[in-house]
Design an enzyme around this catalytic site. Structure first.
Site, PDB file in Angstrom:
ATOM      1  N   LEU A 260       7.087 -10.175   0.754  1.00 60.92           N
ATOM      2  CA  LEU A 260       7.485 -10.928   1.932  1.00 60.92           C
ATOM      3  C   LEU A 260       9.009 -11.075   1.957  1.00 60.92           C
ATOM      4  CD1 LEU A 260       5.674 -12.119   4.172  1.00 60.92           C
ATOM      5  CD2 LEU A 260       6.031 -14.365   3.145  1.00 60.92           C
TER       6      LEU A 260
ATOM      7  N   LEU B 109      -0.443   2.638  -9.326  1.00 65.63           N
ATOM      8  CA  LEU B 109       0.846   2.578 -10.013  1.00 65.63           C
ATOM      9  C   LEU B 109       1.982   2.335  -9.034  1.00 65.63           C
ATOM     10  CD1 LEU B 109       0.586   5.586 -12.508  1.00 65.63           C
ATOM     11  CD2 LEU B 109      -0.322   3.267 -12.712  1.00 65.63           C
TER      12      LEU B 109
ATOM     13  N   THR C  80      -4.473  10.064  -4.337  1.00 63.60           N
ATOM     14  CA  THR C  80      -4.759   9.335  -3.106  1.00 63.60           C
ATOM     15  C   THR C  80      -5.172  10.334  -2.037  1.00 63.60           C
ATOM     16  OG1 THR C  80      -3.118   7.660  -3.693  1.00 63.60           O
ATOM     17  CG2 THR C  80      -3.838   7.726  -1.391  1.00 63.60           C
TER      18      THR C  80
ATOM     19  N   ASN D 136      -2.275  -0.168   0.290  1.00 64.20           N
ATOM     20  CA  ASN D 136      -0.919   0.173   0.719  1.00 64.20           C
ATOM     21  C   ASN D 136      -0.674  -0.235   2.168  1.00 64.20           C
ATOM     22  OD1 ASN D 136      -0.020   1.136  -1.695  1.00 64.20           O
ATOM     23  ND2 ASN D 136      -0.174   3.298  -1.182  1.00 64.20           N
TER      24      ASN D 136
ATOM     25  N   CYS E 287       4.918   7.472  -1.514  1.00 69.91           N
ATOM     26  CA  CYS E 287       3.536   6.984  -1.356  1.00 69.91           C
ATOM     27  C   CYS E 287       3.336   6.176  -0.080  1.00 69.91           C
ATOM     28  CB  CYS E 287       3.140   6.146  -2.572  1.00 69.91           C
ATOM     29  SG  CYS E 287       2.968   7.098  -4.092  1.00 69.91           S
TER      30      CYS E 287
ATOM     31  N   GLU F 236      -5.640   5.350  -8.372  1.00 68.91           N
ATOM     32  CA  GLU F 236      -4.541   4.763  -9.145  1.00 68.91           C
ATOM     33  C   GLU F 236      -3.815   3.725  -8.301  1.00 68.91           C
ATOM     34  OE1 GLU F 236      -1.172   5.189  -8.455  1.00 68.91           O
ATOM     35  OE2 GLU F 236      -1.304   6.632  -6.812  1.00 68.91           O
TER      36      GLU F 236
END
Length: 450
Positions: free
Chosen positions: A259, A148, A121, A217, A269, A146
């Site tokens: 949520l 993951l 990333t 993300n 991450c 990715e």
């Protein structure tokens, strides 16, 4: 195909084992000799469900090997860059030092006509720097982000939601005649079993591929921080955020996933990715994204302070001298990763306020005990809760969700629990004599944290 995977952490080890399971001849390269030794014997150096079975299969078939010798990449047709891009120590941007070192090392050894494929990333625009680091090597370049999730990384690799190829020329999906056509064909050969199974494939420009992981993300973090903001509102209004989110999630435009109100997100991450995303927006003068990500981050960190303040309130206003049991050290279930763990953040805050904090976790104790000397760690849950004046459930491991409230009540000094993940059946626990406080469930006192 002959494939090299550079970097054998969470991403690289899983990716290498997955590629070997598809029939490729894979060598994983890492500078950490201990890690390479573990992986070569079929043992994962971290906890990830299903990974050791995949490693053992690759080792037994002879298709998967690991080494510290970078020269082993010389005959590979494809080189995947899977090194870490942690947050810089001096800014919110990603530290690309490991990526630069790996790229230069591969560029010096890669045979002509092979492909270098980034999976790490990275900030948008990094591919241009990668080209410079390759120092004129005669190789194709692609970015293949990715997606993951720790705890489900093996499944996410074997049955991914999508494959993204960032290539030189994404026009007409890098069709014949485009600069990226050959790279797309190479990646299609790598991922042939997944494509045959119907996994969607998206071909994009480099910049789009670089942004996709961070954008995804950022959206997930937004959903989590949004519902945690609603949890604070529910506590103030006497409403129940679990019912609120359940009703909202039935709307197909919203959905139930991510949520769930609680202690918020952590790990290696999501937090660093949204901070890097914010810094990128700031550099590109996109003020709205900068401000938005700043709010998402502050809400997330604020949840930890709210839970610590609630613990103090339930202890009569101060935790000094109180024995507090913390259930959870990993940042989420099904991993032993403690990076930016919300659970340990709360535990450290309470210890700093003078509490005697005892932490237990099914997998993360060994990773945590040397780094946090101010905390006591117990592998036995019974020992951790013995004599506790308040219990905090901070990581929603199945073992904690299935606890017997009657049995636990006989071990603690006071049957008071903060369910900071909103996963316990509150009615059953209260029937067993417990005082139960969730996050945003309307039964918590109003807690305001400066």
């Amino acid at each position: 195909m002959k494939i090299s995977v550079i970097g054998c952490g969470y991403l690289g080890a899983v990716h290498a084992a997955t590629l070997a399971s598809m029939g490729h001849d894979v060598v994983g390269i890492d500078t950490d000799a201990d890690k390479v030794g573990h992986l070569s014997r079929g043992f994962a150096p971290f906890f990830e469900p299903g990974l050791e079975d995949l490693l053992a299969d690759g080792r037994d078939s002879g298709r998967l090997t690991f080494s510290t010798d970078m020269d082993r990449v010389a005959d590979a047709e494809v080189h995947f860059l899977c090194v870490g891009t942690p947050q810089s120590k001096t800014s919110d941007l990603a530290d690309l030092g490991y990526l630069e070192a790996a790229t230069r090392a591969v560029g010096a050894r890669a045979k002509a006509g092979s492909a270098v494929v980034g999976k790490s990333t990275v900030p948008v625009g990094t591919v241009h720097r990668v080209r410079e680091w390759l120092a004129g090597a005669d190789v194709a370049l692609a970015w293949n982000p990715e997606f993951l999730r720790q705890g489900t990384a093996v499944k996410d690799s074997l049955v991914p939601d999508r494959l993204v190829y960032g290539v030189e020329d994404s026009d007409d999906a890098a069709g014949p005649g485009s600069a990226g056509h050959g790279t797309v064909r190479t990646l299609d050969e790598v991922y042939a079993p997944l494509l045959h199974a119907g996994v969607p494939r998206i071909v994009t420009s480099f910049a789009t591929a670089e942004l996709i992981k961070s954008a995804a993300n950022a959206y997930l973090a937004t959903k989590l921080s949004y519902i945690n903001a609603m949890a604070e509102l529910c506590d103030a209004a006497g409403a129940d955020v679990t019912q609120l989110s359940a009703a909202m999630g039935l709307d197909p435009r919203i959905g139930q996933r991510y949520l769930a109100a609680g202690l918020g997100f952590g790990g290696g991450c999501l937090p660093k990715d949204i901070r890097s995303f914010r810094a990128q927006a700031r550099e590109l003068a996109v003020d709205s994204v900068d401000a938005w990500m700043g709010l998402v981050d502050s809400i997330n960190v604020g949840q930890r302070g709210r839970v610590a303040a609630l613990a103090a309130e339930l202890c009569g206003g101060a935790v000094s001298g109180r024995r507090i049991a913390v259930l959870g050290a990993a940042f989420k279930p099904d991993t032993d990763d403690i990076r930016d763990s919300p659970a340990l953040d709360v535990a450290v805050r309470l210890a700093g306020a003078g509490a005697h904090v005892v932490v237990t976790d099914p997998k993360a104790i060994n990773n945590a005990w040397m780094r946090y000397p101010q905390l006591q760690f117990e592998s036995s849950l019974a020992a951790a809760v013995e004599g506790a004046e308040i219990v905090l459930l901070l990581t929603e491991w199945p073992q904690f969700r299935a606890l017997d409230p009657h049995d636990l009540a006989g071990r603690v000094r006071r049957p008071v629990i903060i369910d900071a993940r909103n996963v316990l059946p509150r009615t059953e626990w209260r029937a067993a004599g417990w005082t139960v406080h969730g996050v945003g469930t309307g039964d918590a006192a109003r807690v305001h944290v400066a």
